[in-house]
Design an enzyme around this catalytic site. Structure first.
Site, PDB file in Angstrom:
ATOM      1  N   HIS A  32       4.561 -26.530 -41.909  1.00 17.85           N
ATOM      2  CA  HIS A  32       3.906 -25.424 -42.296  1.00 17.85           C
ATOM      3  C   HIS A  32       4.567 -25.443 -44.436  1.00 17.85           C
ATOM      4  O   HIS A  32       4.129 -25.250 -44.852  1.00 17.85           O
ATOM      5  CB  HIS A  32       4.187 -24.086 -41.784  1.00 17.85           C
ATOM      6  N   ASP A  74      -0.239 -18.804 -45.334  1.00 19.34           N
ATOM      7  CA  ASP A  74      -0.247 -19.245 -44.023  1.00 19.34           C
ATOM      8  C   ASP A  74      -1.795 -19.269 -43.275  1.00 19.34           C
ATOM      9  O   ASP A  74      -1.734 -18.187 -43.022  1.00 19.34           O
ATOM     10  CB  ASP A  74       0.866 -20.033 -43.054  1.00 19.34           C
TER      11      ASP A  74
END
Length: 467
Positions: free
Chosen positions: A27, A132
C-alpha cells in the site's frame, strides 16, 4: 517594481494534499508514487507514515534523496502501537490492523485538530485527504471536518467492483455458499460476466467508494465505466510506476522513481541475471505478506527443479511457516539449487522484471506485482494468496491471456507443467501477447493517453478544491 521573490511571496500557496496509506509495503508503494506525482505538479504533500516504516524506508531506499528535491513534501510520523521487536510481517503481519485503528488513528485525529489541519505560515490547511481504501474511518472523519475525501484503491479495480457488487451477488445467490460449485461463472457483475467464477471472488468484504485507481482503461475500461455510474469522478492513472517514470523524463527531473521497500534489496541478483541467456529465467516472488508452509516450499522447489528452468527466487526470512530455518530436507534441496537457480531474501523487483534474462514470473498476483509484470512484458504463472489476488490471477489468464492461473493447488507436477508451458512449450505465444500488452499500457501514460489525461484531470480537480 516588485522583484520575482516578492511576487513569489504574494503568490498563494498551492493545494495541500494529505495522504494516508495502510502501513504495509504493497500500500505504501503506489501511494508514495502518487505523492511523487503530486509533488511534480508543485503541490504540497503531507504523507502519514509509521515511525517503524519511515526508519525502514529511509534505511533501504533512496526516498530521502528523491523527496529532498520536492520542497513541498513532508512526512508526518506516528507510532503504530506495536513494540520495537514486533516483526510486523510473516504470521503476525495482520496484527497491525487493530493496532493502527486503536493507536495510530486516534493520534492522527488529535494531531489534525491540534495543528489546525496542518496549516502553517507556508502551507494552507489540507485541501483534500487521499486515504487508503482500507482506512474505514476516513469518510466519516472528512465529512465531520469538511475535508474533501479522495479514495485511493491500492487493489485492482475488478476486485473493488466485486466488493461493491457484493449485495447484488448475494441477492442473485451467486456467493459461494451452501455447497455450490466453485467453478460456476458469475453473471451478476456488469463488465465481468462470464469471466469470474465463484472461486475467483475476494475472500472478504470491505467498504468500497472509488475515486483514484492504479489501473488504466486499456486493462479494466469496462469495469471503470461501471463504477463511474455510481461515483461522479473516477481517475484511473496507472500503471502508476510508469506514470512516474514518464513524468520525470518529461520534466527532465533529476530524480529516481521511489520504491517503498521495507527490506534490504540484494542487488547481487542483477549480476547473476547478467550471466544468464535472454528470457531463460523465471522470477519467483510471493510479495511482502504471503506465507508458505514447509510442505508448499517443497512442492515449489521440486516443481522448479523438475521444470529444468533457471530461476531467481525471493524467499523472505519470515515467509516460511512450520520451519525454523534448519530443516534438513530444505537444506538438502537448497544445495541442489546451486547452479540451477539463485535464492535471495529480497530483490529490486521492477529492475528484475525488466532484465532481458527474465522470461516469466511465478507470482502471488498482488496488484503491484501484476502491473509491474504487465508493463515489463513478462508472462506470469499465478498462485494467489488472498484478497484481490484471486481476481487478478483470473484476469491474467482469461482476459489479458498473459499467463496461467494455478490457484487452489500446490502440487509439484502442476507447478512443473505450468512453468514448462510458460517458458518453453507456449513461450512464443505468451511472450508475444505480453509484449503487445506492455506497449499498450505504456502508451496510456504517455502524453494523450488515458492515464496521462486522467492524472491531469485529478490534478485539476484538486486545484478546483482550493478556496
Amino acid at each position: 517594481m516588485s522583484s520575482a521573490s516578492d511576487q513569489e511571496k504574494l503568490r498563494p500557496p498551492p493545494p495541500h494534499v494529505l495522504i494516508f496509506p495502510m502501513p504495509v509495503q504493497g500500500h505504501l508503494n503506489p501511494m508514495l508514487k502518487l505523492a511523487h506525482l503530486l509533488c511534480l505538479a508543485e503541490f504540497h504533500v503531507t504523507f502519514i507514515i509509521s515511525d517503524f516504516n519511515q526508519h525502514r524506508l529511509l534505511q533501504h531506499t533512496a526516498a530521502s534523496a528523491a523527496f529532498s528535491r520536492c520542497p513541498g513534501f513532508q512526512f508526518r510520523t506516528f507510532p503504530d502501537g506495536l513494540p520495537d521487536d514486533h516483526p510486523r510481517s510473516g504470521h503476525r503481519a495482520m496484527e497491525f490492523v487493530s493496532s493502527v485503528a486503536n493507536v495510530t488513528v486516534p493520534l492522527f485525529k488529535k494531531m489534525m485538530i491540534k495543528e489546525n489541519f496542518l496549516a502553517s505560515a507556508a502551507r494552507r490547511p489540507v485541501t483534500c485527504f487521499v486515504a487508503d481504501g482500507l482506512l474505514s474511518f476516513a469518510p466519516e472523519f472528512c465529512e465531520e471536518n469538511g475535508i474533501p475525501f479522495i479514495f485511493f484503491g491500492t487493489a485492482t479495480t475488478s476486485y473493488l467492483w466485486a466488493i461493491f457488487r457484493f449485495p447484488q451477488l448475494l441477492e442473485a445467490q451467486e456467493i459461494p455458499l451452501g455447497g455450490k460449485s466453485m467453478d460456476e461463472l458469475i453473471e451478476s457483475m456488469p463488465g465481468m460476466e462470464g469471466i469470474i467464477r465463484r472461486r475467483d471472488l475476494p475472500g472478504f468484504v470491505e467498504r468500497a467508494q472509488a475515486v483514484v485507481f492504479n489501473t488504466c482503461e486499456d486493462l479494466e475500461g469496462q469495469i471503470v465505466a461501471e463504477i463511474h455510474k455510481h461515483v461522479p469522478r473516477v481517475f484511473s492513472i496507472g500503471p502508476i510506476h510508469h506514470q512516474v517514470k514518464h513524468r520525470l523524463a518529461e520534466k527532465k527531473a533529476e530524480s529516481s522513481i521511489i520504491t517503498a521497500s521495507l527490506w534490504a534489496e540484494d542487488r547481487s541478483c542483477m549480476d547473476w541475471l547478467d550471466a544468464q541467456p535472454p528470457r531463460s529465467v523465471i522470477y519467483v516472488s510471493f510479495g511482502s505478506l504471503a506465507l508458505v508452509t514447509r510442505e508448499q516450499v517443497l512442492e515449489f522447489l521440486h516443481g522448479l527443479l523438475d521444470s529444468s528452468q533457471r530461476f531467481l527466487w525471493v524467499v523472505r526470512p519470515d515467509s516460511v511457516t512450520g520451519s525454523d530455518g534448519n530443516d534438513p530436507v530444505l537444506t538438502e534441496l537448497m544445495e541442489r539449487i546451486k547452479g540451477k537457480g539463485l535464492l535471495v531474501e529480497w530483490a529490486p523487483q521492477d529492475k528484475v522484471l525488466n532484465h532481458p534474462a527474465v522470461g516469466g514470473f511465478l507470482t502471488h498476483s498482488g496488484w503491484n506485482s501484476t502491473l509491474e509484470s504487465i508493463a515489463a512484458g513478462v508472462p506470469m504463472v499465478c498462485w494467489p494468496y488472498f484478497a484481490d489476488q484471486t481476481t487478478n490471477s483470473r484476469f491474467v489468464s482469461e482476459v489479458w491471456k498473459v499467463g496461467l492461473d494455478i490457484k487452489d493447488t500446490c502440487d509439484r507436477k502442476i507447478i512443473e507443467e505450468a512453468i514448462r508451458d510458460l517458458m518453453d512449450v507456449r513461450k512464443d505465444e505468451f511472450m508475444e501477447r505480453a509484449e503487445n500488452l506492455a506497449k499498450v499500457v505504456k502508451r496510456t501514460v504517455s502524453k494523450g493517453g488515458s492515464s496521462y489525461n486522467n492524472l491531469d484531470g485529478l490534478i485539476q480537480y484538486i486545484k478546483s478544491l482550493v478556496v
